[in-house]
Design a protein around this motif. Structure first.
Motif, PDB file in Angstrom:
ATOM      1  N   THR A   1      84.087  10.682 101.553  1.00 25.35           N
ATOM      2  CA  THR A   1      84.745  11.352 102.676  1.00 25.35           C
ATOM      3  C   THR A   1      85.009  12.816 102.387  1.00 25.35           C
ATOM      4  O   THR A   1      85.285  13.203 101.265  1.00 25.35           O
ATOM      5  CB  THR A   1      86.090  10.665 103.008  1.00 25.35           C
ATOM      6  N   ARG A   2      84.897  13.579 103.426  1.00 30.43           N
ATOM      7  CA  ARG A   2      85.246  14.998 103.365  1.00 30.43           C
ATOM      8  C   ARG A   2      86.715  15.119 103.758  1.00 30.43           C
ATOM      9  O   ARG A   2      87.140  14.621 104.797  1.00 30.43           O
ATOM     10  CB  ARG A   2      84.362  15.788 104.340  1.00 30.43           C
ATOM     11  N   VAL A   3      87.476  15.738 102.886  1.00 31.73           N
ATOM     12  CA  VAL A   3      88.925  15.802 103.101  1.00 31.73           C
ATOM     13  C   VAL A   3      89.315  17.186 103.589  1.00 31.73           C
ATOM     14  O   VAL A   3      88.904  18.201 103.024  1.00 31.73           O
ATOM     15  CB  VAL A   3      89.686  15.468 101.795  1.00 31.73           C
ATOM     16  N   GLU A   4      90.060  17.206 104.652  1.00 33.10           N
ATOM     17  CA  GLU A   4      90.629  18.461 105.141  1.00 33.10           C
ATOM     18  C   GLU A   4      92.139  18.393 104.987  1.00 33.10           C
ATOM     19  O   GLU A   4      92.791  17.547 105.591  1.00 33.10           O
ATOM     20  CB  GLU A   4      90.251  18.689 106.611  1.00 33.10           C
ATOM     21  N   LEU A   5      92.650  19.282 104.160  1.00 31.28           N
ATOM     22  CA  LEU A   5      94.094  19.304 103.942  1.00 31.28           C
ATOM     23  C   LEU A   5      94.766  20.069 105.056  1.00 31.28           C
ATOM     24  O   LEU A   5      94.294  21.109 105.497  1.00 31.28           O
ATOM     25  CB  LEU A   5      94.415  19.962 102.603  1.00 31.28           C
ATOM     26  N   LYS A   6      95.862  19.516 105.509  1.00 32.24           N
ATOM     27  CA  LYS A   6      96.621  20.182 106.557  1.00 32.24           C
ATOM     28  C   LYS A   6      98.069  20.287 106.122  1.00 32.24           C
ATOM     29  O   LYS A   6      98.615  19.336 105.574  1.00 32.24           O
ATOM     30  CB  LYS A   6      96.544  19.379 107.867  1.00 32.24           C
ATOM     31  N   SER A   7      98.659  21.409 106.403  1.00 35.97           N
ATOM     32  CA  SER A   7     100.070  21.570 106.097  1.00 35.97           C
ATOM     33  C   SER A   7     100.875  20.627 106.981  1.00 35.97           C
ATOM     34  O   SER A   7     100.718  20.616 108.183  1.00 35.97           O
ATOM     35  CB  SER A   7     100.501  23.011 106.344  1.00 35.97           C
ATOM     36  N   SER A   8     101.683  19.831 106.345  1.00 39.47           N
ATOM     37  CA  SER A   8     102.503  18.905 107.120  1.00 39.47           C
ATOM     38  C   SER A   8     103.870  19.522 107.380  1.00 39.47           C
ATOM     39  O   SER A   8     104.195  20.599 106.887  1.00 39.47           O
ATOM     40  CB  SER A   8     102.650  17.590 106.350  1.00 39.47           C
ATOM     41  N   THR A   9     104.640  18.817 108.165  1.00 34.80           N
ATOM     42  CA  THR A   9     106.003  19.278 108.455  1.00 34.80           C
ATOM     43  C   THR A   9     106.783  19.416 107.156  1.00 34.80           C
ATOM     44  O   THR A   9     107.586  20.323 106.986  1.00 34.80           O
ATOM     45  CB  THR A   9     106.710  18.273 109.374  1.00 34.80           C
ATOM     46  N   LYS A  10     106.492  18.491 106.256  1.00 28.75           N
ATOM     47  CA  LYS A  10     107.165  18.495 104.958  1.00 28.75           C
ATOM     48  C   LYS A  10     106.861  19.796 104.208  1.00 28.75           C
ATOM     49  O   LYS A  10     107.742  20.360 103.555  1.00 28.75           O
ATOM     50  CB  LYS A  10     106.657  17.287 104.166  1.00 28.75           C
ATOM     51  N   THR A  11     105.606  20.238 104.312  1.00 32.64           N
ATOM     52  CA  THR A  11     105.218  21.476 103.647  1.00 32.64           C
ATOM     53  C   THR A  11     106.088  22.632 104.110  1.00 32.64           C
ATOM     54  O   THR A  11     106.609  23.410 103.315  1.00 32.64           O
ATOM     55  CB  THR A  11     103.743  21.805 103.963  1.00 32.64           C
TER      56      THR A  11
END
Ligand code: ZN
Length: 114
Positions: free
Chosen positions: A61-71
């Motif tokens: 799988t190709r992973v795309e990191l996204k800033s979460s609310t937690k970030t």
């Protein structure tokens, strides 16, 4: 002679319609969002080998990191406590959500949320 006397008749007033415009009923059509959801299950934060059920290929799988609310919350907190650390959460993978996609057909596989 210049007629610069204020004439109330020249003032453009929109006609009062009383009831206002009729209520606009917006019918929401069923949105056919063409992203095939294959598994949609809980995934890890790292690329994972899986058989894509969209294209039936053995893929990683190709992973795309996204800033979460937690970030953002961590960043805000660190900004208050120790300003130079404010950008730290954006550098830490575990503070991000990870969306997994098939690199072959771009099908959405699943997400890792923390
Ligand atoms: Zn695929």
């Amino acid at each position: 002679m210049a007629s610069n006397i204020y004439d109330p008749k020249n003032e453009t007033v929109p006609p009062y319609t009383g009831g206002g415009p009729p209520p606009v009923v917006i019918t929401q059509p069923t949105v056919a969002y063409q992203v095939p959801v294959i598994v949609g299950g809980q995934m890890g934060p790292k690329p994972a080998p899986i058989t894509c059920r969209s294209c039936n290929q053995q893929i990683v799988t190709r992973v795309e990191l996204k800033s979460s609310t937690k970030t953002h919350l961590f960043a805000l907190l660190l900004c208050c406590v120790f300003f130079p650390c404010a950008c730290l959460p954006y550098c830490i993978d575990s503070c991000h959500n990870a969306d997994h996609y098939c690199p072959n057909c771009n099908a959405y596989i699943g997400s890792y949320t923390n």
